[in-house]
Design a protein around this motif. Sequence first.
Motif, mmCIF file in Angstrom:
data_model
loop_
_atom_site.group_PDB
_atom_site.id
_atom_site.type_symbol
_atom_site.label_atom_id
_atom_site.label_comp_id
_atom_site.label_asym_id
_atom_site.label_seq_id
_atom_site.Cartn_x
_atom_site.Cartn_y
_atom_site.Cartn_z
ATOM 1 N N LEU A 1 45.478 69.027 33.395
ATOM 2 C CA LEU A 1 46.237 69.292 31.994
ATOM 3 C C LEU A 1 45.736 70.210 31.482
ATOM 4 N N SER B 1 40.590 66.784 23.805
ATOM 5 C CA SER B 1 41.964 65.954 23.493
ATOM 6 C C SER B 1 41.525 64.626 23.914
ATOM 7 N N SER C 1 57.598 67.657 25.908
ATOM 8 C CA SER C 1 57.598 69.228 26.136
ATOM 9 C C SER C 1 59.038 69.813 27.390
ATOM 10 N N HIS D 1 45.739 73.347 32.538
ATOM 11 C CA HIS D 1 46.714 75.179 32.263
ATOM 12 C C HIS D 1 48.179 74.900 32.672
ATOM 13 N N GLU D 2 48.555 73.513 31.950
ATOM 14 C CA GLU D 2 49.702 73.498 31.025
ATOM 15 C C GLU D 2 50.254 73.392 31.860
ATOM 16 N N ALA E 1 40.802 71.195 25.676
ATOM 17 C CA ALA E 1 41.192 69.779 26.749
ATOM 18 C C ALA E 1 40.450 68.719 26.422
ATOM 19 N N LYS F 1 39.214 76.948 26.497
ATOM 20 C CA LYS F 1 40.305 75.793 26.357
ATOM 21 C C LYS F 1 39.702 74.488 27.481
ATOM 22 N N ARG G 1 58.916 70.438 31.338
ATOM 23 C CA ARG G 1 58.351 69.428 32.339
ATOM 24 C C ARG G 1 58.624 67.817 32.075
ATOM 25 N N VAL H 1 53.539 65.633 26.989
ATOM 26 C CA VAL H 1 53.605 66.678 28.144
ATOM 27 C C VAL H 1 55.247 66.332 28.647
#
Length: 246
Positions: A163, A135, A197, A165-166, A132, A128, A200, A194
């Motif tokens: 970012l 991105s 979403s 771990h969202e 990230a 992950k 958030r 973000v």
Amino acid sequence: MNGDSHIVVDVRAVEKSFGEGQNRIHVLKHVNLEARTGEILMLVGPSGCGKTTLLSAIAGTLKIDGGEVNVFGQPLHDMSGGALTRFRAKHIGFIFQQFNLIPTLSIAENVSVPLLIQGVSNGTAIKKARAALESVGLGNRWKERPNKLSGGQQQRVAIARALVHEPPLVICDEPTAALDAQNGEIVLDLFRGVARSPDRAVIIVTHDNRIFSYADRIAKMDDGEIIEVHEQSQDVKPHFEHEAAH
């Protein structure tokens, strides 16, 4: 910002001072502020006006002297150390002005730290973390140590770490200060994604007038107080101005 937005950060009458006696400085003076889902809220004002102190109070990394800081309905001002740490790990991604990368770890390992704190396996966390980093345009550098990167690249690593771990709330202290226009636009588009979403929100402290067009609301601070909050129309796609930051 859609009509279904709701308040996720509720700051009420917050006070914070530093020092004692005649040297006591009142940094936050009865501050009230709200942040909502579906928005980018920018906090602006002159250096020393209390922006970073307020951001730290919202992140739960600074104990306030008075008032309330409620985040997702939880009273951060009343939470114990352990509970507060667990809450922050799950709900808040904090982008520090000084990056705070661990020099002995690769940048992928740095980015994976929030996931490892949550109990994610090392293999999954690195996978992950690499996504990230991809991105923010650093996918091919994932094995390198922070000292091999420029300041702007380290800033992008710090953003990926916040970012990965969202978290539902992303809090940023001068996230574009070290970035050129191209990378600044990449990062602001990420933040915008973000904020759009469900459930958030993003709060950004900045002096960088190149990014103001990305804000849904701008809160202006001066001398420890919020003096004005105004909403901006987002009918037109925001853009990162190609000019020198002030």
